[in-house]
Motif scaffolding. Structure first.
Motif, short mmCIF file in Angstrom:
data_model
loop_
_atom_site.label_atom_id
_atom_site.label_comp_id
_atom_site.label_asym_id
_atom_site.label_seq_id
_atom_site.Cartn_x
_atom_site.Cartn_y
_atom_site.Cartn_z
N GLU A 36 0.89 -1.19 0.13
CA GLU A 36 -0.19 -0.04 0.00
C GLU A 36 0.85 1.28 -0.13
O GLU A 36 2.00 1.42 0.67
N ILE A 37 0.44 2.37 -0.64
CA ILE A 37 1.30 3.48 -0.82
C ILE A 37 0.22 4.52 -0.46
O ILE A 37 -0.78 4.69 -0.98
N VAL A 38 0.52 5.32 0.78
CA VAL A 38 -0.16 6.10 1.34
C VAL A 38 0.51 7.36 1.33
O VAL A 38 1.75 7.55 1.78
N LYS A 163 15.50 -3.60 -1.19
CA LYS A 163 14.04 -3.88 -1.25
C LYS A 163 13.36 -3.89 0.02
O LYS A 163 12.69 -4.87 0.60
N PRO A 164 13.12 -2.76 0.69
CA PRO A 164 12.51 -2.54 2.08
C PRO A 164 11.06 -2.77 1.87
O PRO A 164 10.29 -2.61 1.00
N GLU A 165 10.40 -3.41 3.03
CA GLU A 165 8.98 -3.62 3.13
C GLU A 165 8.30 -2.21 3.07
O GLU A 165 7.30 -2.10 2.55
N LEU A 166 9.15 -1.20 3.54
CA LEU A 166 8.28 0.17 3.69
C LEU A 166 9.38 1.19 3.23
O LEU A 166 10.58 1.15 3.98
N LEU A 189 7.01 5.73 -7.64
CA LEU A 189 5.98 4.96 -7.57
C LEU A 189 5.83 3.57 -8.51
O LEU A 189 5.50 2.70 -7.83
N ARG A 190 6.32 3.83 -9.56
CA ARG A 190 6.48 2.71 -10.38
C ARG A 190 7.26 1.52 -9.60
O ARG A 190 7.07 0.54 -9.79
N LEU A 191 8.45 2.03 -9.28
CA LEU A 191 9.42 1.02 -8.85
C LEU A 191 9.08 0.39 -7.59
O LEU A 191 9.22 -0.75 -7.17
N VAL A 192 8.51 1.33 -6.64
CA VAL A 192 7.91 0.84 -5.57
C VAL A 192 6.87 -0.17 -5.40
O VAL A 192 7.15 -1.37 -4.97
N ARG A 193 5.92 -0.03 -6.45
CA ARG A 193 4.79 -1.02 -6.79
C ARG A 193 5.65 -2.04 -7.57
O ARG A 193 5.07 -3.20 -7.17
N GLY A 194 6.60 -1.97 -8.23
CA GLY A 194 6.88 -3.23 -9.15
C GLY A 194 7.55 -4.11 -7.92
O GLY A 194 7.76 -5.29 -8.17
N GLN A 195 8.21 -3.69 -6.97
CA GLN A 195 8.92 -4.73 -5.96
C GLN A 195 8.03 -4.91 -5.03
O GLN A 195 8.37 -5.75 -3.90
N GLY A 196 6.78 -4.50 -4.96
CA GLY A 196 5.81 -4.86 -3.95
C GLY A 196 5.90 -4.36 -2.71
O GLY A 196 5.53 -4.59 -1.57
N SER A 197 6.82 -3.24 -2.45
CA SER A 197 7.07 -2.53 -1.18
C SER A 197 5.75 -1.57 -0.89
O SER A 197 5.09 -1.16 -1.67
N SER A 198 5.54 -1.05 0.37
CA SER A 198 4.69 -0.23 0.85
C SER A 198 5.37 1.21 0.94
O SER A 198 6.85 1.25 1.05
N ALA A 199 4.69 2.22 1.13
CA ALA A 199 5.36 3.55 1.34
C ALA A 199 4.21 4.45 1.92
O ALA A 199 3.07 4.54 1.88
N LEU A 200 5.03 5.40 2.63
CA LEU A 200 4.26 6.49 3.54
C LEU A 200 5.25 7.68 2.84
O LEU A 200 6.23 7.92 3.11
#
Length: 226
Positions: A36-38, A163-166, A189-200
């Protein structure tokens, strides 16, 4: 049951200045799920950076509970909190904070070496990330030889290297012009989503926040959902 990436419960933080106590966070609750990207929206001075510092376990003085990938930060000593940061978190700041004496590749390799990744593998990962961010021709350039947008792309690659979880990002495009800001954020955002990470991602920009999965707003020390 899916494990949460972050859980904040009744998070508080106060500062004392000139004998006056200022309550910046007044009991923040937040849950972020895997992938999830918040967007964390709020004007300057609302406490966004303070909240990210709490989630990132960068300083003490916070009340309430912080759980990262199922592990309680309150019940962890200094070494364990350092391990939590190293194993699960990545950071992108408004100012890139690149190491000036190292080139782009080396800035992305170093955090991997700290995490125990063999140099050859770390260099391969760095080259892949930087190339994906449009910097294939700039791998051996030092920060002083890069534009502001290029420097921030290197900072993004560095944050994602292990490849952090967050991933925590504090106004990651705040110093860039609008066109460059859009490009860097879209690539991020493309890279974060591509590796399945979350982001705040903290921002004061409604237009950029709309690109993310969910928006929370920090107002008067509390979070408002949506």
């Amino acid at each position: 049951m899916t494990k949460t990436v972050v859980e904040l419960s009744k998070l508080t933080r106060s500062f004392t200045q000139g004998g006056v106590t200022i309550d910046v966070l007044k009991g923040v609750d937040l849950t972020i799920m895997p992938g999830e990207i918040v967007a964390l929206l709020g004007p300057s001075g609302s406490g966004k950076s303070t909240m990210l510092q709490a989630v990132g376990l960068l300083e003490g003085g916070f009340g309430g509970e912080i759980t990262i990938c199922g592990r309680s930060a309150e019940k962890s000593d200094g070494d364990a909190r350092t391990a939590l940061r190293r194993e699960h978190l990545g950071f992108v700041y408004q100012f890139h904070h690149l190491l000036p004496d190292f080139d782009a590749r080396e800035n992305v390799v170093l955090p991997q070496l700290v995490a125990g990744v063999p140099r050859k593998d770390a260099e391969t990962r760095a080259d892949e990330l930087l190339s994906a961010l449009g910097l294939a021709q700039r791998l051996d350039h030092r920060p002083s030889q890069l534009s502001g947008g290029e420097q921030q792309r290197v900072a993004v690659a560095r944050a994602l290297a292990n490849k952090p979880e967050l991933v925590l990002a504090d106004e990651p495009t705040g110093n860039l012009d609008e066109a460059t800001s859009d490009r860097v954020l879209d690539e991020f955002l493309r890279l974060v989503r591509g590796q399945g990470s979350s982001a705040l991602i903290a921002t004061h920009n409604e237009r950029l926040a709309a690109k993310m999965d969910r928006i929370v707003r920090l107002h008067d020390g509390l979070l408002e959902q949506g």
